[in-house]
Scaffold this motif. Structure first.
Motif, PDB file in Angstrom:
ATOM      1  N   THR A   1       0.824  -1.209   0.000  1.00  0.00           N
ATOM      2  CA  THR A   1       0.000   0.000   0.000  1.00  0.00           C
ATOM      3  C   THR A   1       0.857   1.257   0.000  1.00  0.00           C
ATOM      4  O   THR A   1       0.569   2.220  -0.715  1.00  0.00           O
ATOM      5  N   LEU A   2       1.921   1.250   0.777  1.00  0.00           N
ATOM      6  CA  LEU A   2       2.727   2.456   0.950  1.00  0.00           C
ATOM      7  C   LEU A   2       3.683   2.703  -0.215  1.00  0.00           C
ATOM      8  O   LEU A   2       3.809   3.833  -0.705  1.00  0.00           O
ATOM      9  N   LYS A   3       4.358   1.643  -0.663  1.00  0.00           N
ATOM     10  CA  LYS A   3       5.414   1.812  -1.667  1.00  0.00           C
ATOM     11  C   LYS A   3       5.032   1.284  -3.044  1.00  0.00           C
ATOM     12  O   LYS A   3       5.733   1.554  -4.024  1.00  0.00           O
ATOM     13  N   GLY A   4       3.947   0.530  -3.118  1.00  0.00           N
ATOM     14  CA  GLY A   4       3.502   0.017  -4.402  1.00  0.00           C
ATOM     15  C   GLY A   4       4.008  -1.382  -4.690  1.00  0.00           C
ATOM     16  O   GLY A   4       4.803  -1.952  -3.931  1.00  0.00           O
ATOM     17  N   ILE A   5       3.546  -1.954  -5.791  1.00  0.00           N
ATOM     18  CA  ILE A   5       3.855  -3.336  -6.154  1.00  0.00           C
ATOM     19  C   ILE A   5       4.354  -3.419  -7.592  1.00  0.00           C
ATOM     20  O   ILE A   5       4.162  -2.509  -8.402  1.00  0.00           O
ATOM     21  N   ARG A   6       4.967  -4.546  -7.901  1.00  0.00           N
ATOM     22  CA  ARG A   6       5.326  -4.871  -9.282  1.00  0.00           C
ATOM     23  C   ARG A   6       4.330  -5.886  -9.836  1.00  0.00           C
ATOM     24  O   ARG A   6       3.893  -6.792  -9.123  1.00  0.00           O
ATOM     25  N   LEU A   7       3.979  -5.724 -11.103  1.00  0.00           N
ATOM     26  CA  LEU A   7       3.087  -6.653 -11.791  1.00  0.00           C
ATOM     27  C   LEU A   7       3.903  -7.660 -12.589  1.00  0.00           C
ATOM     28  O   LEU A   7       4.878  -7.295 -13.250  1.00  0.00           O
ATOM     29  N   PHE A   8       3.475  -8.915 -12.553  1.00  0.00           N
ATOM     30  CA  PHE A   8       4.078  -9.936 -13.403  1.00  0.00           C
ATOM     31  C   PHE A   8       3.301  -9.996 -14.719  1.00  0.00           C
ATOM     32  O   PHE A   8       2.072 -10.039 -14.710  1.00  0.00           O
ATOM     33  N   PRO A   9       3.985  -9.994 -15.864  1.00  0.00           N
ATOM     34  CA  PRO A   9       3.273 -10.063 -17.154  1.00  0.00           C
ATOM     35  C   PRO A   9       2.857 -11.495 -17.478  1.00  0.00           C
ATOM     36  O   PRO A   9       3.633 -12.286 -17.999  1.00  0.00           O
ATOM     37  N   CYS A  10       1.622 -11.843 -17.181  1.00  0.00           N
ATOM     38  CA  CYS A  10       1.143 -13.219 -17.353  1.00  0.00           C
ATOM     39  C   CYS A  10       0.973 -13.572 -18.827  1.00  0.00           C
ATOM     40  O   CYS A  10       0.480 -12.767 -19.632  1.00  0.00           O
ATOM     41  N   ALA A  11       1.360 -14.791 -19.168  1.00  0.00           N
ATOM     42  CA  ALA A  11       1.171 -15.281 -20.533  1.00  0.00           C
ATOM     43  C   ALA A  11      -0.237 -15.837 -20.730  1.00  0.00           C
ATOM     44  O   ALA A  11      -0.749 -15.855 -21.856  1.00  0.00           O
ATOM     45  N   THR A  12      -0.862 -16.304 -19.659  1.00  0.00           N
ATOM     46  CA  THR A  12      -2.230 -16.831 -19.751  1.00  0.00           C
ATOM     47  C   THR A  12      -3.182 -15.722 -20.178  1.00  0.00           C
ATOM     48  O   THR A  12      -3.170 -14.633 -19.616  1.00  0.00           O
ATOM     49  N   ARG A  13      -4.008 -15.996 -21.172  1.00  0.00           N
ATOM     50  CA  ARG A  13      -4.928 -15.006 -21.716  1.00  0.00           C
ATOM     51  C   ARG A  13      -6.364 -15.274 -21.277  1.00  0.00           C
ATOM     52  O   ARG A  13      -6.763 -16.414 -21.019  1.00  0.00           O
ATOM     53  N   LEU A  14      -7.152 -14.206 -21.218  1.00  0.00           N
ATOM     54  CA  LEU A  14      -8.571 -14.299 -20.898  1.00  0.00           C
ATOM     55  C   LEU A  14      -9.372 -14.491 -22.182  1.00  0.00           C
ATOM     56  O   LEU A  14      -9.263 -13.692 -23.117  1.00  0.00           O
ATOM     57  N   ALA A  15     -10.178 -15.529 -22.232  1.00  0.00           N
ATOM     58  CA  ALA A  15     -11.038 -15.768 -23.391  1.00  0.00           C
ATOM     59  C   ALA A  15     -12.258 -14.860 -23.332  1.00  0.00           C
ATOM     60  O   ALA A  15     -12.709 -14.476 -22.256  1.00  0.00           O
ATOM     61  N   HIS A  16     -12.786 -14.500 -24.500  1.00  0.00           N
ATOM     62  CA  HIS A  16     -13.984 -13.663 -24.566  1.00  0.00           C
ATOM     63  C   HIS A  16     -15.230 -14.521 -24.374  1.00  0.00           C
ATOM     64  O   HIS A  16     -15.421 -15.532 -25.058  1.00  0.00           O
ATOM     65  N   GLN A  17     -16.081 -14.127 -23.441  1.00  0.00           N
ATOM     66  CA  GLN A  17     -17.397 -14.735 -23.256  1.00  0.00           C
ATOM     67  C   GLN A  17     -18.300 -13.651 -22.677  1.00  0.00           C
ATOM     68  O   GLN A  17     -18.430 -13.512 -21.458  1.00  0.00           O
ATOM     69  N   PRO A  18     -18.916 -12.840 -23.554  1.00  0.00           N
ATOM     70  CA  PRO A  18     -19.722 -11.701 -23.086  1.00  0.00           C
ATOM     71  C   PRO A  18     -20.833 -12.079 -22.117  1.00  0.00           C
ATOM     72  O   PRO A  18     -21.182 -11.284 -21.241  1.00  0.00           O
ATOM     73  N   LEU A  19     -21.401 -13.276 -22.240  1.00  0.00           N
ATOM     74  CA  LEU A  19     -22.495 -13.664 -21.355  1.00  0.00           C
ATOM     75  C   LEU A  19     -22.047 -13.731 -19.897  1.00  0.00           C
ATOM     76  O   LEU A  19     -22.796 -13.373 -18.986  1.00  0.00           O
ATOM     77  N   LEU A  20     -20.797 -14.154 -19.670  1.00  0.00           N
ATOM     78  CA  LEU A  20     -20.277 -14.307 -18.309  1.00  0.00           C
ATOM     79  C   LEU A  20     -19.377 -13.156 -17.888  1.00  0.00           C
ATOM     80  O   LEU A  20     -18.950 -13.106 -16.733  1.00  0.00           O
TER      81      LEU A  20
END
Length: 276
Positions: free
Chosen positions: A123-142
């Motif tokens: 919270t105070l100093k912030g975080i680093r993000l890991f660049p994930c290779a796993t992708r999110l599939a499109h499903q507009p209904l959900l």
């Protein structure tokens, strides 16, 4: 009212830690869940959690009154004092096959959990993000729902084990940033707040919606639209948010570095108003 140091379970309102092998939540992920922060015996952002749960039940056609569920959660929050409530709702028991049973009795699973132990430095100093290779599939209904099918997030979270990354960036199949593995994204771009569009995939976070409403009330509406990776890397500030930890400034993604800016601190003030 006392703080809990152990996990307690309830199934359909009774102290229990077992569910049927015939439950469709186990067989098919046929259900939804909410994780609610409890502070001083109060279930924070409860109406927003129930609202998202209600939207999900409408889409999945799970019939269960929310009034009794609200009462159960409020009572459990008082009992817990400090910690987390994880509410799972499944369609209930049924036989083999995907077809929805003509008559279903939903299963309610409630976990009473101790408070999360995140480092204060996030919270105070912030975080680093890991660049994930796993992708999110499109499903507009959900899209937007917090349903039980979270294998994309499970696989993404398995991509890093080091303590140098507190969260991972997830993109869709086109490579557009959407969210973190457990959080939503807001970025300060060209003098305004922008958040990725969730019409095709991703979870519509309760804290995300709360922050957007707070900013809109102060005359600064957040723009929801598709965001490219180049735009994210070029933004002035980037934060992750959810209803458990609040707001974490992002200070690194690969070779890109950010400073913790005034925008992130402002969002943290908003989140602390409901989480403290």
């Amino acid at each position: 009212m006392a703080s809990s140091s152990t996990v307690r379970y309830r199934v359909n309102g009774h102290p229990h830690d077992l569910v049927s092998v015939r439950d469709r939540g186990l067989a098919y992920g046929d259900g939804l869940f909410e994780t609610i922060r409890v502070v001083n015996g109060r279930a924070t952002l409860l109406e927003r959690h129930l609202g998202r749960l209600g939207r999900g039940m409408s889409v999945l056609r799970i019939e269960m009154p929310l009034t009794s569920l609200r009462s159960e959660l409020e009572a459990a929050a008082v009992e817990l004092g400090e910690g987390l409530l994880k509410q799972i709702v499944t369609r209930g028991e049924a036989g083999r096959g995907y077809a929805m049973p003509a008559i279903a009795e939903p299963t309610r699973i409630l976990q009473l959990l101790p408070p999360p132990e995140y480092p204060a430095a996030h919270t105070l100093k912030g975080i680093r993000l890991f660049p994930c290779a796993t992708r999110l599939a499109h499903q507009p209904l959900l899209a937007g729902l917090k349903h039980l099918n979270r294998l994309e997030q499970v696989l993404a979270r398995s991509e890093w084990q080091d303590s140098g990354h507190a969260e991972g960036l997830m993109c869709d199949m086109a490579g557009h940033p959407v969210e973190g593995t457990m959080s939503n994204l807001l970025l300060r771009l060209d003098g305004r707040w922008v958040t990725p569009d969730l019409r095709h995939c991703g979870v519509r976070g309760v804290m995300r919606d709360y922050l957007m409403d707070q900013l809109a009330a102060e005359g600064e509406p957040v723009l929801e639209r598709s965001v490219t990776l180049d735009e994210l890397l070029a933004c002035d500030e980037l934060v992750c948010c959810n209803s458990v930890f609040g707001v974490w400034p992002v200070v690194g993604l690969g070779d890109r570095k950010w400073a913790v800016g005034p925008g992130a601190r402002r969002l943290q003030v908003f989140s602390e108003q409901v989480l403290s």
